[in-house]
Design a protein around this motif. Structure first.
Motif, PDB file in Angstrom:
ATOM      1  N   ILE A 149       1.308  -0.813   0.222  1.00  0.00           N
ATOM      2  CA  ILE A 149       0.235  -0.166   0.339  1.00  0.00           C
ATOM      3  C   ILE A 149       1.068   1.203   0.024  1.00  0.00           C
ATOM      4  CG2 ILE A 149      -1.395   1.532   0.999  1.00  0.00           C
ATOM      5  CD1 ILE A 149      -2.688  -1.530   2.245  1.00  0.00           C
ATOM      6  N   ARG A 150       2.221   1.154   0.857  1.00  0.00           N
ATOM      7  CA  ARG A 150       2.028   2.064   0.719  1.00  0.00           C
ATOM      8  C   ARG A 150       3.248   2.599  -0.582  1.00  0.00           C
ATOM      9  NH1 ARG A 150       7.980   3.202   1.545  1.00  0.00           N
ATOM     10  NH2 ARG A 150       8.709   1.206   1.899  1.00  0.00           N
TER      11      ARG A 150
ATOM     12  N   VAL B 193       3.286   5.611  -5.506  1.00  0.00           N
ATOM     13  CA  VAL B 193       3.565   5.838  -7.337  1.00  0.00           C
ATOM     14  C   VAL B 193       2.231   6.689  -7.748  1.00  0.00           C
ATOM     15  CG1 VAL B 193       3.414   4.870  -9.180  1.00  0.00           C
ATOM     16  CG2 VAL B 193       4.522   3.536  -7.343  1.00  0.00           C
ATOM     17  N   LEU B 194       1.304   6.999  -6.448  1.00  0.00           N
ATOM     18  CA  LEU B 194      -0.015   7.466  -6.628  1.00  0.00           C
ATOM     19  C   LEU B 194       0.618   8.902  -6.447  1.00  0.00           C
ATOM     20  CD1 LEU B 194      -2.986   5.405  -5.697  1.00  0.00           C
ATOM     21  CD2 LEU B 194      -2.089   5.957  -7.897  1.00  0.00           C
ATOM     22  N   VAL B 195       0.820   9.165  -5.502  1.00  0.00           N
ATOM     23  CA  VAL B 195       1.381  10.254  -5.235  1.00  0.00           C
ATOM     24  C   VAL B 195       2.500  11.143  -6.514  1.00  0.00           C
ATOM     25  CG1 VAL B 195       3.255  12.424  -3.856  1.00  0.00           C
ATOM     26  CG2 VAL B 195       1.390  10.670  -2.949  1.00  0.00           C
ATOM     27  N   MET B 196       3.397  10.525  -6.779  1.00  0.00           N
ATOM     28  CA  MET B 196       4.440  11.039  -8.025  1.00  0.00           C
ATOM     29  C   MET B 196       3.395  11.039  -8.808  1.00  0.00           C
ATOM     30  SD  MET B 196       7.463   8.436  -7.111  1.00  0.00           S
ATOM     31  CE  MET B 196       8.510   9.176  -8.191  1.00  0.00           C
ATOM     32  N   HIS B 197       3.156  10.018  -9.735  1.00  0.00           N
ATOM     33  CA  HIS B 197       1.881  10.527 -10.938  1.00  0.00           C
ATOM     34  C   HIS B 197       0.480  11.249 -10.443  1.00  0.00           C
ATOM     35  CE1 HIS B 197       0.350   9.436 -14.711  1.00  0.00           C
ATOM     36  NE2 HIS B 197      -1.235   8.759 -14.442  1.00  0.00           N
TER      37      HIS B 197
ATOM     38  N   LEU C  48      11.744   0.532 -10.273  1.00  0.00           N
ATOM     39  CA  LEU C  48      10.623  -0.307 -11.044  1.00  0.00           C
ATOM     40  C   LEU C  48      10.523   0.219 -11.538  1.00  0.00           C
ATOM     41  CD1 LEU C  48       7.936   0.796  -7.878  1.00  0.00           C
ATOM     42  CD2 LEU C  48       9.534  -1.206  -7.280  1.00  0.00           C
ATOM     43  N   SER C  49      10.688  -1.491 -12.818  1.00  0.00           N
ATOM     44  CA  SER C  49       9.953  -1.962 -14.532  1.00  0.00           C
ATOM     45  C   SER C  49       8.073  -0.555 -14.600  1.00  0.00           C
ATOM     46  CB  SER C  49       9.395  -3.338 -14.352  1.00  0.00           C
ATOM     47  OG  SER C  49       8.324  -3.109 -14.161  1.00  0.00           O
ATOM     48  N   HIS C  50       8.637  -0.341 -15.675  1.00  0.00           N
ATOM     49  CA  HIS C  50       7.377   0.103 -16.349  1.00  0.00           C
ATOM     50  C   HIS C  50       6.508  -0.599 -15.969  1.00  0.00           C
ATOM     51  CE1 HIS C  50       5.850   3.507 -19.313  1.00  0.00           C
ATOM     52  NE2 HIS C  50       5.069   3.231 -18.861  1.00  0.00           N
ATOM     53  N   PRO C  51       5.525  -1.944 -16.160  1.00  0.00           N
ATOM     54  CA  PRO C  51       4.492  -2.821 -16.614  1.00  0.00           C
ATOM     55  C   PRO C  51       5.072  -2.154 -14.735  1.00  0.00           C
ATOM     56  CG  PRO C  51       6.466  -3.762 -17.723  1.00  0.00           C
ATOM     57  CD  PRO C  51       6.605  -2.068 -17.192  1.00  0.00           C
ATOM     58  N   THR C  52       5.543  -2.522 -13.824  1.00  0.00           N
ATOM     59  CA  THR C  52       5.403  -2.809 -12.166  1.00  0.00           C
ATOM     60  C   THR C  52       4.582  -1.277 -12.332  1.00  0.00           C
ATOM     61  OG1 THR C  52       7.229  -4.004 -12.345  1.00  0.00           O
ATOM     62  CG2 THR C  52       6.284  -2.717  -9.945  1.00  0.00           C
ATOM     63  N   VAL C  53       4.923  -0.281 -12.219  1.00  0.00           N
ATOM     64  CA  VAL C  53       4.200   0.873 -11.861  1.00  0.00           C
ATOM     65  C   VAL C  53       3.459   0.827 -12.351  1.00  0.00           C
ATOM     66  CG1 VAL C  53       4.377   3.095 -12.887  1.00  0.00           C
ATOM     67  CG2 VAL C  53       6.573   2.056 -11.638  1.00  0.00           C
ATOM     68  N   ASN C  54       2.987   0.648 -14.322  1.00  0.00           N
ATOM     69  CA  ASN C  54       1.855   0.918 -14.557  1.00  0.00           C
ATOM     70  C   ASN C  54       0.020   0.323 -13.434  1.00  0.00           C
ATOM     71  OD1 ASN C  54      -0.401  -0.391 -17.061  1.00  0.00           O
ATOM     72  ND2 ASN C  54      -0.063   0.671 -16.959  1.00  0.00           N
ATOM     73  N   ARG C  55       0.898  -1.564 -13.098  1.00  0.00           N
ATOM     74  CA  ARG C  55      -0.033  -2.715 -12.402  1.00  0.00           C
ATOM     75  C   ARG C  55      -0.534  -1.408 -11.332  1.00  0.00           C
ATOM     76  NH1 ARG C  55       3.578  -6.326 -14.029  1.00  0.00           N
ATOM     77  NH2 ARG C  55       4.957  -6.624 -12.128  1.00  0.00           N
ATOM     78  N   LEU C  56       0.977  -0.568 -10.488  1.00  0.00           N
ATOM     79  CA  LEU C  56       0.983  -0.005  -8.971  1.00  0.00           C
ATOM     80  C   LEU C  56      -0.260   0.768  -9.402  1.00  0.00           C
ATOM     81  CD1 LEU C  56       4.172  -0.166  -7.589  1.00  0.00           C
ATOM     82  CD2 LEU C  56       2.451  -1.427  -7.152  1.00  0.00           C
ATOM     83  N   VAL C  57      -0.788   0.738 -10.644  1.00  0.00           N
ATOM     84  CA  VAL C  57      -1.192   2.343 -10.829  1.00  0.00           C
ATOM     85  C   VAL C  57      -3.095   2.221 -10.579  1.00  0.00           C
ATOM     86  CG1 VAL C  57      -2.473   4.698 -12.169  1.00  0.00           C
ATOM     87  CG2 VAL C  57       0.391   4.150 -11.849  1.00  0.00           C
ATOM     88  N   LYS C  58      -3.086   0.581 -11.861  1.00  0.00           N
ATOM     89  CA  LYS C  58      -4.974   0.609 -11.760  1.00  0.00           C
ATOM     90  C   LYS C  58      -5.127  -0.389 -10.508  1.00  0.00           C
ATOM     91  CE  LYS C  58      -6.381  -2.962 -14.435  1.00  0.00           C
ATOM     92  NZ  LYS C  58      -6.245  -5.177 -15.160  1.00  0.00           N
ATOM     93  N   GLU C  59      -3.993  -1.114  -9.311  1.00  0.00           N
ATOM     94  CA  GLU C  59      -4.871  -1.610  -8.185  1.00  0.00           C
ATOM     95  C   GLU C  59      -4.793  -0.161  -7.241  1.00  0.00           C
ATOM     96  OE1 GLU C  59      -2.881  -4.530  -4.567  1.00  0.00           O
ATOM     97  OE2 GLU C  59      -1.795  -4.149  -6.075  1.00  0.00           O
ATOM     98  N   GLY C  60      -4.613   0.876  -7.558  1.00  0.00           N
ATOM     99  CA  GLY C  60      -4.694   2.011  -6.484  1.00  0.00           C
ATOM    100  C   GLY C  60      -6.195   1.877  -6.905  1.00  0.00           C
ATOM    101  N   HIS C  61      -6.169   2.226  -8.161  1.00  0.00           N
ATOM    102  CA  HIS C  61      -7.927   2.641  -8.588  1.00  0.00           C
ATOM    103  C   HIS C  61      -8.822   1.948  -8.164  1.00  0.00           C
ATOM    104  CE1 HIS C  61      -7.203   6.412 -11.274  1.00  0.00           C
ATOM    105  NE2 HIS C  61      -5.887   5.895 -11.937  1.00  0.00           N
ATOM    106  N   GLU C  62      -8.115   0.548  -8.753  1.00  0.00           N
ATOM    107  CA  GLU C  62      -9.012  -0.558  -8.181  1.00  0.00           C
ATOM    108  C   GLU C  62      -9.479  -0.568  -6.666  1.00  0.00           C
ATOM    109  OE1 GLU C  62      -7.178  -4.312  -9.261  1.00  0.00           O
ATOM    110  OE2 GLU C  62      -7.798  -3.706 -11.701  1.00  0.00           O
ATOM    111  N   ARG C  63      -8.650  -0.300  -5.848  1.00  0.00           N
ATOM    112  CA  ARG C  63      -8.754  -0.417  -4.294  1.00  0.00           C
ATOM    113  C   ARG C  63      -9.404   1.174  -3.874  1.00  0.00           C
ATOM    114  NH1 ARG C  63      -4.765  -2.780  -0.402  1.00  0.00           N
ATOM    115  NH2 ARG C  63      -3.955  -4.946  -1.063  1.00  0.00           N
ATOM    116  N   GLY C  64      -9.538   2.064  -4.301  1.00  0.00           N
ATOM    117  CA  GLY C  64     -10.093   3.146  -4.232  1.00  0.00           C
ATOM    118  C   GLY C  64      -9.375   4.161  -3.925  1.00  0.00           C
ATOM    119  N   PHE C  65      -8.145   4.172  -4.227  1.00  0.00           N
ATOM    120  CA  PHE C  65      -7.084   5.749  -3.350  1.00  0.00           C
ATOM    121  C   PHE C  65      -6.900   6.621  -4.690  1.00  0.00           C
ATOM    122  CE2 PHE C  65      -3.977   1.605  -1.708  1.00  0.00           C
ATOM    123  CZ  PHE C  65      -5.429   1.421  -0.907  1.00  0.00           C
TER     124      PHE C  65
END
Length: 323
Positions: free
Chosen positions: A13-14, A19-23, A39-56
């Motif tokens: 979560i941290r 990543v969300l703050v930076m983006h 981090l790899s670009h795909p990993t960053v993309n997955r973290l941003v997507k997960e942040g959306h899914e978690r409602g962050f």
């Protein structure tokens, strides 16, 4: 094991939050975040997507015209409209605001018009403001027809003049109606409506895809209603006693939105209000303090699909509808 799982979840979560703050806050692209964090670009993309899914992430769009959009929405709901077009009240001069409203309707029309459409129009300053603002980027194969009879000696409000100018701007064709807006009697009206030239024009108006009309005041000394021909009423007091609150396609309407019990309504050479109501897209344009109650009465009658006005007028119309 449960404690380790909680720690792993906290770390993820941290990482998502960072990543969300930076983006979204710092405005970095995902590629820039990948370079900065390792981090790899795909990993960053997955973290941003997960942040959306978690409602962050909550995205809010703010506009300097938010108050106008809110007013449009409230007018649509209160007036049973399909759409409302509201422009800022930029001037104390109502004619300046009307020109701005005319521009908004002109843009709306050009985005709506299709080749082959027929447009029926009323005369008046509002529709003239739309015609003045029209700036098409191509020719439109459309037909413009009057919704009512004409007015002699009043070119700026005469429906034949407006229809001709409208068609000229669009490079379409216009039909003219050779009859006055008011007949001297019901019998004369019946005779005029039986004339082939008048009958054909009004038949085209009934089959129109779009109607564009002004909304008239009738209880003000500035009202153009009193100059619509020799058979028009001469005194505002008589209109006031009839309960008339506004005018639409030369018909007087009461505050409740119903057709007024006024003799001149039986002598209109033009579309009936029921015929007007059946046109697929009806647009009314009006602005100014003396137009508030006329607009409210027309909305109560359910005659319009789209209302175009300025913010000051629209706010007062909403108050009238809710009052």
């Amino acid at each position: 094991m449960a404690a380790l799982s909680q720690i792993d979840d906290y770390e993820r979560i941290r990482k998502i939050h960072r990543v969300l703050v930076m983006h979204y806050v710092e405005g970095l692209s995902q590629a820039e975040i990948a370079r900065k964090t390792g981090l790899s670009h795909p990993t960053v993309n997955r973290l941003v997507k997960e942040g959306h899914e978690r409602g962050f992430v909550e995205i809010t769009v703010k506009s300097p015209f938010q108050s106008l959009f809110d007013l449009e929405k409230r007018l649509v709901e209160a007036g049973s409209l399909r759409e409302a077009l509201v422009v800022p009240s930029a001037s104390e001069q109502e004619e300046v605001n009307l020109r701005a409203v005319g521009k908004s309707v002109a843009d709306y029309l050009l985005a709506t018009l299709k080749d082959g459409d027929t447009i029926c129009v009323s005369g008046g300053l509002g529709v003239s403001a739309v015609v003045e603002a029209l700036a098409p980027s191509r020719a439109y194969d459309v037909t413009v027809v009057p919704a009512t009879g004409g007015v002699q000696g009043k070119h700026f409000i005469d429906v034949n003049h407006v229809a001709a100018q409208f068609a000229s701007k669009l490079q379409g064709k216009a039909f003219q109606i050779h009859a006055p807006i008011f007949a001297a009697s019901r019998e004369e009206r019946d005779v005029l409506l039986s004339l082939q030239s008048v009958r054909e024009v009004l038949a085209r108006a009934r089959d129109a895809a779009i109607a564009l009309v002004g909304i008239g005041s009738v209880l003000s000394e500035k009202s153009t209603y009193f100059s619509l021909g020799p058979s028009a009423p001469a005194d505002p007091d008589g209109l006031a006693r009839s309960g008339a609150a506004g005018e639409l396609v030369a018909h007087l309407i009461g505050a409740d939105g119903a057709l007024s019990d006024y003799g001149l309504n039986q002598r209109v050479v033009g579309l009936t209000l029921d015929e007007f109501r059946s046109i697929p897209l009806s647009i009314g344009i009006s602005a100014g303090a003396r137009k508030v109650e006329p607009i409210a009465s027309v909305l109560r009658g359910g005659f319009l699909d789209v209302l175009a006005t300025d913010e000051r007028t629209g706010t007062r119309v909403l108050e009238s509808l809710k009052g």
